[in-house]
Scaffold this motif. Sequence first.
Motif, PDB file in Angstrom:
ATOM      1  N   MET A   1      20.842  76.544  54.756  1.00 20.45           N
ATOM      2  CA  MET A   1      21.026  76.072  53.366  1.00 20.45           C
ATOM      3  C   MET A   1      21.164  74.561  53.320  1.00 20.45           C
ATOM      4  O   MET A   1      21.817  73.958  54.169  1.00 20.45           O
ATOM      5  N   PRO A   2      20.590  73.937  52.267  1.00 21.42           N
ATOM      6  CA  PRO A   2      20.861  72.519  52.064  1.00 21.42           C
ATOM      7  C   PRO A   2      22.337  72.298  51.699  1.00 21.42           C
ATOM      8  O   PRO A   2      23.004  73.224  51.237  1.00 21.42           O
ATOM      9  N   ALA A   3      22.814  71.097  51.913  1.00 21.22           N
ATOM     10  CA  ALA A   3      24.237  70.804  51.751  1.00 21.22           C
ATOM     11  C   ALA A   3      24.763  71.206  50.373  1.00 21.22           C
ATOM     12  O   ALA A   3      25.835  71.797  50.257  1.00 21.22           O
ATOM     13  N   GLU A   4      23.998  70.892  49.313  1.00 20.94           N
ATOM     14  CA  GLU A   4      24.511  71.166  47.968  1.00 20.94           C
ATOM     15  C   GLU A   4      24.603  72.669  47.705  1.00 20.94           C
ATOM     16  O   GLU A   4      25.479  73.144  46.999  1.00 20.94           O
ATOM     17  N   GLU A   5      23.686  73.412  48.345  1.00 20.04           N
ATOM     18  CA  GLU A   5      23.700  74.861  48.211  1.00 20.04           C
ATOM     19  C   GLU A   5      24.987  75.429  48.844  1.00 20.04           C
ATOM     20  O   GLU A   5      25.650  76.293  48.273  1.00 20.04           O
ATOM     21  N   ARG A   6      25.352  74.917  49.997  1.00 18.93           N
ATOM     22  CA  ARG A   6      26.584  75.361  50.664  1.00 18.93           C
ATOM     23  C   ARG A   6      27.782  75.112  49.749  1.00 18.93           C
ATOM     24  O   ARG A   6      28.647  75.965  49.598  1.00 18.93           O
ATOM     25  N   ALA A   7      27.802  73.905  49.150  1.00 20.33           N
ATOM     26  CA  ALA A   7      28.913  73.571  48.258  1.00 20.33           C
ATOM     27  C   ALA A   7      28.960  74.546  47.090  1.00 20.33           C
ATOM     28  O   ALA A   7      30.019  75.019  46.695  1.00 20.33           O
ATOM     29  N   ARG A   8      27.801  74.869  46.539  1.00 20.58           N
ATOM     30  CA  ARG A   8      27.755  75.750  45.371  1.00 20.58           C
ATOM     31  C   ARG A   8      28.126  77.181  45.724  1.00 20.58           C
ATOM     32  O   ARG A   8      28.593  77.935  44.879  1.00 20.58           O
TER      33      ARG A   8
ATOM     34  N   ARG B   1      29.916  75.873  38.513  1.00 15.64           N
ATOM     35  CA  ARG B   1      30.033  76.910  37.476  1.00 15.64           C
ATOM     36  C   ARG B   1      28.651  77.435  37.097  1.00 15.64           C
ATOM     37  O   ARG B   1      28.449  78.627  36.934  1.00 15.64           O
ATOM     38  N   LYS B   2      27.739  76.510  36.934  1.00 17.61           N
ATOM     39  CA  LYS B   2      26.381  76.898  36.566  1.00 17.61           C
ATOM     40  C   LYS B   2      25.818  77.859  37.607  1.00 17.61           C
ATOM     41  O   LYS B   2      25.225  78.887  37.286  1.00 17.61           O
ATOM     42  N   HIS B   3      26.060  77.529  38.838  1.00 19.14           N
ATOM     43  CA  HIS B   3      25.581  78.348  39.942  1.00 19.14           C
ATOM     44  C   HIS B   3      26.171  79.754  39.878  1.00 19.14           C
ATOM     45  O   HIS B   3      25.519  80.742  40.189  1.00 19.14           O
ATOM     46  N   ARG B   4      27.424  79.833  39.463  1.00 20.06           N
ATOM     47  CA  ARG B   4      28.082  81.131  39.385  1.00 20.06           C
ATOM     48  C   ARG B   4      27.765  81.846  38.074  1.00 20.06           C
ATOM     49  O   ARG B   4      28.315  82.902  37.788  1.00 20.06           O
ATOM     50  N   GLY B   5      26.933  81.210  37.245  1.00 19.56           N
ATOM     51  CA  GLY B   5      26.581  81.818  35.974  1.00 19.56           C
ATOM     52  C   GLY B   5      27.669  81.675  34.918  1.00 19.56           C
ATOM     53  O   GLY B   5      27.663  82.377  33.915  1.00 19.56           O
ATOM     54  N   GLU B   6      28.586  80.739  35.134  1.00 13.20           N
ATOM     55  CA  GLU B   6      29.623  80.505  34.137  1.00 13.20           C
ATOM     56  C   GLU B   6      29.195  79.364  33.226  1.00 13.20           C
ATOM     57  O   GLU B   6      28.440  78.488  33.641  1.00 13.20           O
ATOM     58  N   PRO B   7      29.699  79.355  31.990  1.00 16.40           N
ATOM     59  CA  PRO B   7      29.320  78.250  31.097  1.00 16.40           C
ATOM     60  C   PRO B   7      29.964  76.946  31.576  1.00 16.40           C
ATOM     61  O   PRO B   7      31.026  76.969  32.203  1.00 16.40           O
ATOM     62  N   GLU B   8      29.296  75.831  31.285  1.00 11.88           N
ATOM     63  CA  GLU B   8      29.872  74.535  31.635  1.00 11.88           C
ATOM     64  C   GLU B   8      31.084  74.286  30.745  1.00 11.88           C
ATOM     65  O   GLU B   8      31.126  74.764  29.612  1.00 11.88           O
ATOM     66  N   LEU B   9      32.056  73.569  31.286  1.00 12.62           N
ATOM     67  CA  LEU B   9      33.220  73.237  30.468  1.00 12.62           C
ATOM     68  C   LEU B   9      32.863  72.081  29.546  1.00 12.62           C
ATOM     69  O   LEU B   9      32.132  71.176  29.931  1.00 12.62           O
ATOM     70  N   ASP B  10      33.399  72.108  28.319  1.00 11.37           N
ATOM     71  CA  ASP B  10      33.171  70.929  27.489  1.00 11.37           C
ATOM     72  C   ASP B  10      34.187  69.854  27.890  1.00 11.37           C
ATOM     73  O   ASP B  10      35.116  70.103  28.655  1.00 11.37           O
ATOM     74  N   ALA B  11      33.970  68.689  27.345  1.00 11.94           N
ATOM     75  CA  ALA B  11      34.747  67.535  27.784  1.00 11.94           C
ATOM     76  C   ALA B  11      36.244  67.774  27.610  1.00 11.94           C
ATOM     77  O   ALA B  11      37.053  67.394  28.468  1.00 11.94           O
ATOM     78  N   PHE B  12      36.594  68.448  26.530  1.00  9.27           N
ATOM     79  CA  PHE B  12      37.999  68.663  26.216  1.00  9.27           C
ATOM     80  C   PHE B  12      38.654  69.613  27.225  1.00  9.27           C
ATOM     81  O   PHE B  12      39.688  69.304  27.819  1.00  9.27           O
ATOM     82  N   GLU B  13      38.010  70.756  27.421  1.00 11.25           N
ATOM     83  CA  GLU B  13      38.542  71.731  28.387  1.00 11.25           C
ATOM     84  C   GLU B  13      38.662  71.093  29.768  1.00 11.25           C
ATOM     85  O   GLU B  13      39.645  71.275  30.475  1.00 11.25           O
ATOM     86  N   PHE B  14      37.603  70.390  30.102  1.00  6.19           N
ATOM     87  CA  PHE B  14      37.568  69.779  31.426  1.00  6.19           C
ATOM     88  C   PHE B  14      38.745  68.819  31.629  1.00  6.19           C
ATOM     89  O   PHE B  14      39.440  68.869  32.628  1.00  6.19           O
ATOM     90  N   LEU B  15      38.940  67.978  30.630  1.00  5.56           N
ATOM     91  CA  LEU B  15      39.968  66.969  30.774  1.00  5.56           C
ATOM     92  C   LEU B  15      41.357  67.590  30.877  1.00  5.56           C
ATOM     93  O   LEU B  15      42.194  67.140  31.661  1.00  5.56           O
ATOM     94  N   ASN B  16      41.574  68.638  30.099  1.00  5.86           N
ATOM     95  CA  ASN B  16      42.851  69.339  30.189  1.00  5.86           C
ATOM     96  C   ASN B  16      43.080  69.890  31.581  1.00  5.86           C
ATOM     97  O   ASN B  16      44.167  69.767  32.147  1.00  5.86           O
ATOM     98  N   LEU B  17      42.045  70.494  32.101  1.00  8.47           N
ATOM     99  CA  LEU B  17      42.127  71.067  33.438  1.00  8.47           C
ATOM    100  C   LEU B  17      42.453  69.994  34.476  1.00  8.47           C
ATOM    101  O   LEU B  17      43.362  70.139  35.292  1.00  8.47           O
TER     102      LEU B  17
END
Lengths: 482, 440, 253
Positions: free
Chosen positions: C72-79, C109-125
């Motif tokens: 696997m390429p490096a980014e694939e391993r990370a995902r 998240r995209k790789h796992r089929g989850e929706p991307e977080l919006d800026a607000f959710e992300f920042l809270n996290l």
Amino acid sequence: MKSNQQELESLVGRKYRHGFVTDIASDTVPPGLSEDVIRVISTKKGEPAFMLDWRLKAYRRWLKMTAPTWAHVHYPPIDFQGISYYSAPKQRTDGPKSLDEVDPKLLETYDKLGIPLHERARLAGVAVDAVFDSVSVATTFKERLAEAGVVFCSFSEAVQNHPALIERYLGTVVPVSDNFYATLNSAVFTDGSFVYVPKGVRCPMELSTYFRINASKTGQFERTLIIADEGSHVSYLEGCTAPMRDENQLHAAVVELIAQDDAQIKYSTVQNWYPGDENGVGGIYNFVTKRGDCRGRNSKISWTQVETGSAITWKYPSCILRGDGSVGEFYSVALANHYQQADTGTKMIHMGRNTRSTIVSKGISAGHGQNAYRGLVKILPGAEGARNYTQCDSLLMSETCGAHTFPYIEVRNPTAVVEHEASTSKISDDQLFYCLQRGIAAEDAVNMIVNGFCKQVFKELPMEFAVEAQNLLAVSLEGAVG
Amino acid sequence: MNAESVMERIAASHAGQAARMAGGAAWARRRELALARVLGSGLPDRRNENWKYLDHAKIAEREFDPAPRVTLTADRLAPCLLPLAAARRLVLVDGHFEPQLSDADAGTGVVVHDLATLFSTDPAGAMRLLREPGDDSDDRYALLADAFAAGGLVIRVDANAAPAGTLYLLHVSSASLPGTSHARVVIEVGAGARLRLVEHFVALGDAPAFSNLAAEMQIAAGATVEHVRLHQSGGQSAQLETWVIEQQADSSYSQHLFALGGRLLRSNLNLSLAGSRAQCRLAGLFMVDGERQADLYTQIEHHGAATRTIQNFRGIASERGRGAFNGRIIVHPAARGADASQSSRNLLLTPLAEINSRPQLEIHTDDVKCRHGATIGTLDPAQLFYLLARGLDPDTARSLLTFAFCEDVITGVPLPELRRGIEELVVGRLPDRDVIRSFR
Amino acid sequence: MMILSVRDLRVRAGERLILDGVTLDVRAGEVCAIMGPNGSGKSTLTGVLAGRPGLEVISGTATYLGRDLLAMPAEERARQGLFLAFQYPVEIPGVNNVYLLKASLNALRKHRGEPELDAFEFLNLVRAKIRQMQMDESLLNRGVNEGFSGGEKKRNEILQMSLLEPTLALLDETDSGLDIDALKVVADGVNALRSPDRAIVMVTHYQRLLDYVVPDQVHVLAGGRIVRSGGRELALELERRGYDWLREGTAAA
Ligand SMILES: Nc1ncnc2c1ncn2[C@@H]1O[C@H](COP(=O)(O)OP(=O)(O)OP(=O)(O)O)[C@@H](O)[C@H]1O
Ligand SMILES: [Mg+2]
């Protein structure tokens, strides 16, 4: 710091040590240059026809060329008709067969210079070829080298004994028409050194050539050719001195190095031609073309130079990195004191894949000296994975000196990485004060600091010469600090 | 290409226009002399060390006659304008000042003269005002501009004036037909004054136009100038510019140069730190893709004591783009305590692109601190791996690092809205631009 | 469940053979510690597993969640949930730290089929995590690791880890250069990640970290091989006796 400064200033001015003249009868061709003079030189040397043709071809080219002006140096036009192109100490017609046949006065000269030619007194493990004015006067250790299959002799001898090698390699690195001074050299060169190291041989000792200009109104045009065949190793050192004369003398040498597959050549120079006096009168014009061709894969050519002499130095020892995986190195200390001018540097031409080069240049300017680094690093499209690192530092030791850095970096392959760094500053007052406060005399402190500045280069010199180079620097700098 | 030589065509163009040019006999003579000097010495070529990386043929193939004058409406300009709030706009179209497209009031303490008018009303004054270019090859195109001197601008900022907002100098190349335009700009900034100047180069058409700008700026003692220069001309335009700047004591000058457009750009800057403690900060970025070429040349001369230079240039070349940085810093004997640093960092992204860099130091005294560094290479593999190990796409990671490489120059741009605008332009030139935008 | 299984891995860097037959199993729920003298190849091992360029696999395999990791390429391993906390986190001036966090999280998240977080959710996290890590929020808006102190860089690595919630975390000397409080914070971060479906590999030189994060397995890497494996008591023994006795052991074996 005022008092330090004054003290440093008072340190100026030890005299050039090698400035004596040897009183010896010479066979000198009258000044002037023409096809006839070239024929005379060729005849005197008993050269085969191909050599004369080659010289004449060069001469005809040269007539159409003009002297280069781009370097950061200034000098009045040279009168090429006022120079004698051949001068040799008078001796038995055939040249010396052994040291016993060499004129004792000459041996004495080399003793005085610290280059004893008698083998028992010579530096351990160093074979010496001595070139006096236009000709080689002695080569030591020939037999031992011959046992290893290494050819080390004067260029003239090589023309006689190894014409095939000469014809095959001469001018293949520095072509006849390369530049004004190289072309002139091709027409009139008189002697020099020749080295051939056969396949797989590690040359058993350091080779060295000692160049001495003695006669007045002569030019010295020597030619050196070193061929390291597959897998061989050789380390070569040249040293140079000249008498003190208040005229300027021209030295226009050409050095060609060829490294085949896996071969390594280490070429070191300690150049101490007469630099002229503190008012800029006299001294050697040192216009030299040096180039190494890493023809083979994984070959390596390394230039190390310590340049303290000459009124004007114009030289750029270069590497053509043709073979895949080949390596080029350039380590240089150049000092310009009084009215000396140095325009020196290197060219690294990366052609092969994974070629690597390193450039370390240390310039020291003092008095009215002008020191310029000029370097080209060129990465051609085929030089996949090429790397260059260049470091280029200048130390300024007076208000009136100059230090200049003119790199050219040309890259045409996106996998290459080229880095260049340079700095210019004076000796730090803090460093100096620190040393003085620890009780070190100013002169010693300066020497220590300067030596530290040059260390990276000195450590590349063969052991035997590293100390010599340090001393030379100390002498050349005397009275320079201010 | 035209069969006649470049010099013949320049001479012919001159002969065709000379009678129409204003300024009387004195100016006619000056132009004739300038022309004779250009014809005598020729334009610089590759044999000249300072011009060795420029594709001179791209200039030689241009049409040296002027394109017919066009009348532009403000509507035509609107799409090109930078979003600069409270800026006073001055517009040059093909080298001629256009008052009807410009703001009448250039700000408190700022006086603007149309050179075309000045040639008629005060030819002697114009003569004093316009520097006569020297014989140096670096000044050759300025000399050419002198031979054709007809239009341009003079901008004066009074001593201690601090005009609110930004002076927005828009250079428009109409480029609807092939042709050459020459322009002169003279800027005098009085003692203690402050000026923020944004120069913006655009081309309206796709014709292979050639614009030649000769400009000079005098910065008096204690004055401060912030200068942003954005080259964003269209695909075929060729631009040559020669800037000569002189700074007096305690003045401060900063420049951000963005070479983002045009088929060819050669920018010459000759800056003199004449007075003590004068300082300059020069930042530059070129991005060359397609067949573009950018060749940035600077010469900075330290004359005054304790003068300072900080120079930071970046370059990116991709496709068949060719970029060159050629920067010389000269420290003269009187410039004791000078401090200069120069950095040229470059990214070469594709096999057919080419970058050349010549950082140069020429030092004539010992009490100095000077250093320079230059790199040409690819993206740092360690940084790239770090981003990949965090799951980023290789393309995204590369674009991101490429953008980060430019950020260093962009962050210094004085106005936030301008900074964002330039950021957007830079991003727009990168592959994978949408991803990077999402990052901002 | 087996998370990582390395078999007889031999790896070269430049001219040098660095890993000379490493075999290692890491099961779900495990924390395993890798110790060993300087230069023994620990970072080479974590690097080759994460796909560091410049390392050449000569032979051997590495299986991650049943898949061929090395292909696997490096980014694939990370995902796929493999996270490397770098021993020397690289500085990337011009790339904003918080943007990297967001891009990285969304890529996973995209790789796992989850929706991307919006800026607000992300920042809270991120804010919540950064408090946990007791980091200064200003570090978020600096360039990635740019000018961070040694300890700040290490905390930043753990911040990223706790945000990305990897299946396999490889921590390369994350404890080096940390002050005592920071060590505790990092250990808490690691312990928080511990769960039956994840695994953690910690490269460390010190017992201290292992006091906080108690390992199930301890392996000693020397001369490019695992020369000894054991439980947590092995680490204690190493602390007492150093590595020499092991070297003698390998020579004999
Ligand atoms: N590209 C390379 N070329 C040659 N040798 C390398 C290269 N990369 C790493 N090495 C060498 O490989 C050996 C193992 O390095 P590594 O970083 O894996 O050690 P380590 O066990 O992590 O050490 P430490 O405990 O000091 O972090 C070292 O001796 C190192 O110098
Ligand atoms: Mg390690």
